[in-house]
Structures are given as C-alpha cells and as structure tokens.
Motif scaffolding. Structure first.
Motif, PDB file in Angstrom:
ATOM      1  N   ASN A  77     -17.181  28.325  26.422  1.00 60.57           N
ATOM      2  CA  ASN A  77     -16.967  28.274  27.866  1.00 60.57           C
ATOM      3  C   ASN A  77     -18.070  27.529  28.611  1.00 60.57           C
ATOM      4  O   ASN A  77     -17.794  26.782  29.550  1.00 60.57           O
ATOM      5  N   TRP A  78     -19.327  27.743  28.201  1.00 63.00           N
ATOM      6  CA  TRP A  78     -20.420  27.127  28.951  1.00 63.00           C
ATOM      7  C   TRP A  78     -20.329  25.618  28.948  1.00 63.00           C
ATOM      8  O   TRP A  78     -20.694  24.946  29.924  1.00 63.00           O
ATOM      9  N   LEU A  79     -19.789  25.048  27.839  1.00 66.18           N
ATOM     10  CA  LEU A  79     -19.654  23.603  27.752  1.00 66.18           C
ATOM     11  C   LEU A  79     -18.305  23.138  28.309  1.00 66.18           C
ATOM     12  O   LEU A  79     -18.219  22.100  28.989  1.00 66.18           O
ATOM     13  N   THR A  96     -16.555  24.384  30.736  1.00 65.25           N
ATOM     14  CA  THR A  96     -16.553  24.375  32.204  1.00 65.25           C
ATOM     15  C   THR A  96     -17.295  23.171  32.775  1.00 65.25           C
ATOM     16  O   THR A  96     -17.012  22.741  33.893  1.00 65.25           O
ATOM     17  N   ARG A  97     -18.204  22.600  32.006  1.00 72.70           N
ATOM     18  CA  ARG A  97     -18.929  21.413  32.462  1.00 72.70           C
ATOM     19  C   ARG A  97     -18.120  20.133  32.214  1.00 72.70           C
ATOM     20  O   ARG A  97     -18.119  19.226  33.046  1.00 72.70           O
ATOM     21  N   LEU A  98     -17.443  20.077  31.076  1.00 71.49           N
ATOM     22  CA  LEU A  98     -16.714  18.861  30.717  1.00 71.49           C
ATOM     23  C   LEU A  98     -15.312  18.799  31.297  1.00 71.49           C
ATOM     24  O   LEU A  98     -14.719  17.720  31.365  1.00 71.49           O
ATOM     25  N   LYS A 156     -14.188  19.983  34.420  1.00 68.87           N
ATOM     26  CA  LYS A 156     -14.195  20.422  35.821  1.00 68.87           C
ATOM     27  C   LYS A 156     -12.897  20.072  36.523  1.00 68.87           C
ATOM     28  O   LYS A 156     -12.355  20.876  37.290  1.00 68.87           O
ATOM     29  N   ARG A 157     -12.375  18.872  36.267  1.00 69.86           N
ATOM     30  CA  ARG A 157     -11.135  18.471  36.943  1.00 69.86           C
ATOM     31  C   ARG A 157      -9.962  19.336  36.501  1.00 69.86           C
ATOM     32  O   ARG A 157      -9.077  19.660  37.293  1.00 69.86           O
ATOM     33  N   GLN A 192      -9.729  22.496  38.515  1.00 68.47           N
ATOM     34  CA  GLN A 192      -9.505  22.411  39.963  1.00 68.47           C
ATOM     35  C   GLN A 192      -8.086  22.865  40.277  1.00 68.47           C
ATOM     36  O   GLN A 192      -7.180  22.077  40.536  1.00 68.47           O
TER      37      GLN A 192
END
Length: 332
Positions: free
Chosen positions: A253-255, A257-259, A261-262, A265
């Motif tokens: 999840n930590w990675l 959610t960064r990669l 993001k779109r 949305q």
C-alpha cells in the motif's frame, strides 16, 4: 442533432444530461421507475470536477420516452445505446424496428462483442463502438461522474460530427485509431467490477485493500495471457500500461498509493455498476467481462480458471467476501 439515449441508467443519464444541459435535443428512453424521478424533479448532473447543473423537468432539450418508437427517431437522430450487455439483443430488435437504415447507433456499453451482436440483428444500421472510461452513480434524479477520463468513439463520419458536440457539452472525446484495442483495454479495468461487487466496499476503499488488488491483478494477468495468445494488444486507457498494471496493483500500500494517485482519484462513495446490480437483484454483466475472457481462452484452446471462477461466484447467491477470502477462493 437529436440524441436518443436508449437505456436511461447511470451512463445514459450522465451523457444525455450533459448534452441536454448544453442545449442539445435529447430523449431518454427507459423504464418508468427510472424516468419518474426525472419527470418530477428534473435531472441534476454533477461531476468530481465541480460541474453542477439541473435540467428542469419539462425543459425543451430533454424529453422522456418509454420506448424507442415513442422517441420517434428521424433522419437527424443518433442513438446512444447504454443498456446493460445482457439486454443487447432485445435492444437490437427494438432498433431494427424503429430506426431507418443508416441511423448511427453508438454502443456505450461494457464488453467487447456488443457491436457484432447488434449488427447481427439490425444489419441496416451504422453501429459503432464506444468506450466510457468513468464511473457514474445514479441516485433518483441525480447523476454524478465520480472518476475522470475521455470518451472514446470508433472513427467514422458520424462520430467525426458528434465528437465536437460532445466536447462542447463537457464530454471530452477522442477517436482512437483502433477502438477494438481500446475495448479490450477497458475490459481489463472492468475486471475489477466483480471484485468490487463481492467486497461490498466503495471503490476507493476496495483499491486500498491489497488483497482485493491482488485478486484484480490475477484476473488481469490471466486475461493478458489469453489476449497475447489471440494476438490482441490492449490499448493503454489509464496512466499505467496494461502489461504493467498487474504488477502495480500487487505493490504494498505505501508504494501503490504513491504510484497510483490518479487511480485513487475517486469519490469516496463511488461503487461499481456490478455492485448496484447485485444490490438490486438484477443480472450482472459478469458474462460480458470475465465471460468474454473465458470464451476467448476457449477459442485459443486455453482455460481461464480464475475468470471462470468469478463467473461462478457472481452467478450464484449474493456473496460478500473480504479480499483475503476472495484470494483463498481463487487460489491466488
């Protein structure tokens, strides 16, 4: 132009509502229970970018009809077919009976074989494929676009006339060189629909569940293998390449959610249309999604056991499964 929306559900009401809000002549064709709230209150159309407009009940730009024949398609009519895939054959018969030869019919449906099914029953019509990329939620007389994206329509003289009208109405539209590849690319994304429906979670919350994402990734990986055998290269319909997306989905999840993001949305309350169908006790589109992968696999002398299992799970009694339980049931 007179746009006739055959199938006044979420997608149909959003597209038709945006066109009517821009002053285009639109007729929504649907069942009484779907049209009654609109007849009483008008149609409110909103999106996650802040658009908010209500087309008043009785407005000249927006008519309501119970049947396609009542909508009276004429020489200037364009039919936007928005019924669920399971209703394609009955809609095609209605189109054949009510529309003049050459009438443009644009399928804005999930799945990859609706155009062929319509053409088989209504061969005189100009049937064209389309792809709707976003999630839309309909509640009574309020329709809301909950995610982003561009409509994609099969290139044709008719869609070249329609695309600027759509764009002026706030429906960003492109005409890709290969709509078939786009449809398969969208199908890969739609393989999340059954995962979301079984999870009983809003889409954003489900995508933040790594176990759910790993089920989604497994369905995609299997489908990609089948497509490769069949010589199908799915189009890129998100920011991530179709071949890379399963790996992104499997990330912690930590990675993720960064990669992604779109991808995240999404309005917090948005859910898949398949979840809506299950909640309402309606037949789902599982056969047009996972079923299409299974059929393509059979044509190639292969099996697609994960997608076949999803067809079984969605075809029986209503289930609510956590991501970990789904993984166990599919063995992924």
């Amino acid at each position: 132009m007179h746009f006739i929306v055959l199938g006044a559900g979420a997608i149909g009401c959003y597209v038709g509502g945006r066109l009517a809000a821009h002053g285009q002549a639109v007729t929504l064709v649907g069942r009484a229970h779907a049209l009654q709230p609109i007849a009483a209150h008008g149609l409110r159309v909103t999106d996650l970018d802040g658009f908010d407009h209500t087309v008043p009940a009785g407005a000249p730009a927006l008519r309501l009809a119970a049947t396609l024949a009542e909508a009276a398609p004429g020489a200037d009519s364009i039919v936007l077919l928005c019924v669920k895939s399971g209703a394609t054959e009955s809609a095609a018969r209605e189109l054949a009976a009510a529309c003049a030869p050459g009438t443009p019919v644009i399928s804005l449906q999930n799945g990859v074989d609706n155009v062929a099914r319509i053409q088989a029953l209504a061969p005189g019509l100009n049937v064209l494929a389309g792809m709707v990329p976003y999630n839309v939620v309909l509640r009574g007389a309020h329709v809301h676009r909950a995610t982003a994206g561009h409509l994609q329509l099969q290139r044709d003289a008719a869609t070249e006339r329609i695309a600027p009208v759509f764009a002026a109405a706030g429906l960003a539209t492109v005409l890709p060189p290969d709509i078939r590849a786009v449809q398969w690319g969208k199908l890969l994304l739609n393989l999340n629909n059954p995962v979301n429906a079984l999870s009983n979670l809003p889409l954003r919350q489900e995508l933040l569940d790594r176990n759910c994402r790993r089920v989604f990734a497994a369905l995609q990986s299997e489908a990609l293998g089948v497509m490769a055998r069949a010589g199908i290269t799915p189009a890129k319909v998100t920011a991530v390449s179709p071949t890379l997306l399963p790996a992104v989905l499997r990330l912690p999840n930590w990675l993720f959610t960064r990669l992604a993001k779109r991808m995240l949305q999404i309005d917090a309350t948005a859910r898949s249309s398949m979840w809506d169908d299950l909640e309402a006790g309606r037949v789902t589109e599982i056969d047009a999604l996972c079923g299409a992968v299974v059929r393509l696999a059979a044509q190639q002398g292969m099996a697609a056991p994960l997608n076949a299992r999803m067809c079984e799970l969605l075809g029986g009694p209503r289930l609510r499964l956590g991501g970990a339980e789904m993984r166990r049931m599919l063995g992924v």
